[in-house]
Design an enzyme around this catalytic site. Structure first.
Site, mmCIF file in Angstrom:
data_model
loop_
_atom_site.group_PDB
_atom_site.id
_atom_site.type_symbol
_atom_site.label_atom_id
_atom_site.label_comp_id
_atom_site.label_asym_id
_atom_site.label_seq_id
_atom_site.Cartn_x
_atom_site.Cartn_y
_atom_site.Cartn_z
ATOM 1 N N GLU A 1 0.817 -1.217 0.000
ATOM 2 C CA GLU A 1 0.000 0.000 0.000
ATOM 3 C C GLU A 1 0.853 1.271 0.000
ATOM 4 O OE1 GLU A 1 -3.559 1.241 2.618
ATOM 5 O OE2 GLU A 1 -1.822 1.354 3.929
ATOM 6 N N ASP A 2 2.048 1.180 0.632
ATOM 7 C CA ASP A 2 2.833 2.403 0.805
ATOM 8 C C ASP A 2 3.460 2.925 -0.472
ATOM 9 O OD1 ASP A 2 2.370 2.800 3.529
ATOM 10 O OD2 ASP A 2 3.784 1.202 4.029
ATOM 11 N N ARG B 1 13.018 2.099 1.716
ATOM 12 C CA ARG B 1 11.839 1.490 1.077
ATOM 13 C C ARG B 1 11.649 1.960 -0.371
ATOM 14 N NH1 ARG B 1 6.489 0.733 4.271
ATOM 15 N NH2 ARG B 1 6.312 -0.539 2.413
ATOM 16 N N ARG C 1 6.577 10.214 7.649
ATOM 17 C CA ARG C 1 6.907 9.644 6.333
ATOM 18 C C ARG C 1 6.478 10.531 5.148
ATOM 19 N NH1 ARG C 1 7.516 3.974 6.802
ATOM 20 N NH2 ARG C 1 8.819 3.629 8.622
ATOM 21 N N HIS D 1 1.149 5.956 10.415
ATOM 22 C CA HIS D 1 0.495 6.544 9.241
ATOM 23 C C HIS D 1 -0.911 7.038 9.595
ATOM 24 C CE1 HIS D 1 3.094 3.666 6.643
ATOM 25 N NE2 HIS D 1 3.510 4.896 6.383
ATOM 26 N N CYS E 1 -2.394 -2.084 4.722
ATOM 27 C CA CYS E 1 -0.996 -2.000 4.240
ATOM 28 C C CYS E 1 -0.617 -3.116 3.286
ATOM 29 C CB CYS E 1 -0.011 -2.123 5.399
ATOM 30 S SG CYS E 1 -0.183 -0.940 6.687
HETATM 31 N N1 GLY Z 1 7.241 -1.557 8.797
HETATM 32 C C1 GLY Z 1 6.435 -0.667 8.078
HETATM 33 C C2 GLY Z 1 7.121 0.621 7.850
HETATM 34 O O1 GLY Z 1 7.813 1.072 8.756
HETATM 35 O O2 GLY Z 1 7.047 1.221 6.822
#
Ligand code: GLY
Length: 256
Positions: free
Chosen positions: A66-67, A86, A131, A161, A249
């Site tokens: 999802e992110d 990421r 984030r 989030h 997620c």
């Molecule tokens: N473990 C999920 C994140 O920190 O993005």
């Protein structure tokens, strides 16, 4: 009923190294894979065609698809995750989405995690979190406007989030962790508070069959939701919760 699509990503051996806000927990990798399998089966039973994207050992957080992309009606916004480690997760997901949507991309210095974007009808609420930064939210708002949607930034505190704080039960009703967001930002919605002791445990996924998937270790909140007449299915996702993951997620759901 025509099938909707769910994109998920398999769990890598490196998953126990996923990012976590607090102290590193013990993760049982076999149990994580079993839980992920039950999550995927739940989506299949709900009527989704599930596309499983190959895992990536270099990216322990890659099951949290999802992110890295936000799918709207006409466009998919490929994000630039706030955690630099990421950012390499996005391309395989973007490649899958390219067959279904026109792609837009968040560019530096913007950062945005899809977990910060809550879409309800023609509105997008976007979390100002550790984030997702102001530039990322500004870029996202431009793409959302192309899709006919307004964007409202929301401050988030105490959770990773926006969608760790707020989830959508239906188009008028939100489940909110007390103290995690200014509730005045959601004027006009009915707000159901999570049980205080379950703020970090309760999460939901609204499925196309009209049922709501909820985490099994938040029974007080699930009871509160079910008492409103919502059909609730419970699932144990403890190994993903241990590294700050919730139910939304782990998939990107899209209608064709
Ligand atoms: N473990 C999920 C994140 O920190 O993005």
């Amino acid at each position: 009923m025509e099938e909707d699509l769910a994109l998920v990503r398999a769990v890598p051996d490196s998953f126990p190294e996923a990012l976590v806000r607090g102290p590193r927990p013990h993760i049982d990798l076999d149990e994580a894979r079993a839980q992920h399998g039950r999550y995927v089966r739940t989506l299949v039973d709900a009527g989704y065609a599930v596309d499983v994207i190959a895992t990536d050992e270099n990216h322990p957080d890659c099951p949290f698809v999802e992110d890295v992309a936000v799918v709207l009606e006409h466009v998919a916004v490929v994000t630039r995750p706030g955690a630099a480690s990421r950012r390499g997760e996005a391309e395989p997901v973007a490649a899958s989405l390219a067959a279904h949507r026109t792609l837009r991309r968040i560019e530096p210095p913007g950062t945005l995690d899809g977990g910060d974007v809550l879409t309800i009808g023609d509105q997008c609420f976007v979390g100002r979190s550790a984030r997702s930064n102001a530039d990322g939210i500004r870029q996202f708002a431009r793409f959302a406007a192309e899709d006919g949607r307004a964007t409202t930034p929301v401050d988030v505190s105490g959770v990773l989030h926006l969608k760790s704080a707020v989830s959508c039960l239906d188009d008028q009703t939100l489940l909110v962790g007390p103290g995690t967001v200014p509730e005045t930002m959601f004027a006009g919605f009915t707000i159901i508070p999570k049980v205080e002791s379950e703020i970090h445990l309760a999460s939901t996924l609204r499925m196309r069959n009209g049922r709501l998937l909820m985490t099994a270790n938040a029974p007080g909140t699930a009871e509160r939701v079910a008492s409103r007449g919502v059909g609730v299915d419970l699932i144990d996702m403890s190994e993903f919760q241990a590294v700050d993951g919730g139910l939304t997620c782990l998939s990107i759901l899209l209608s064709n």
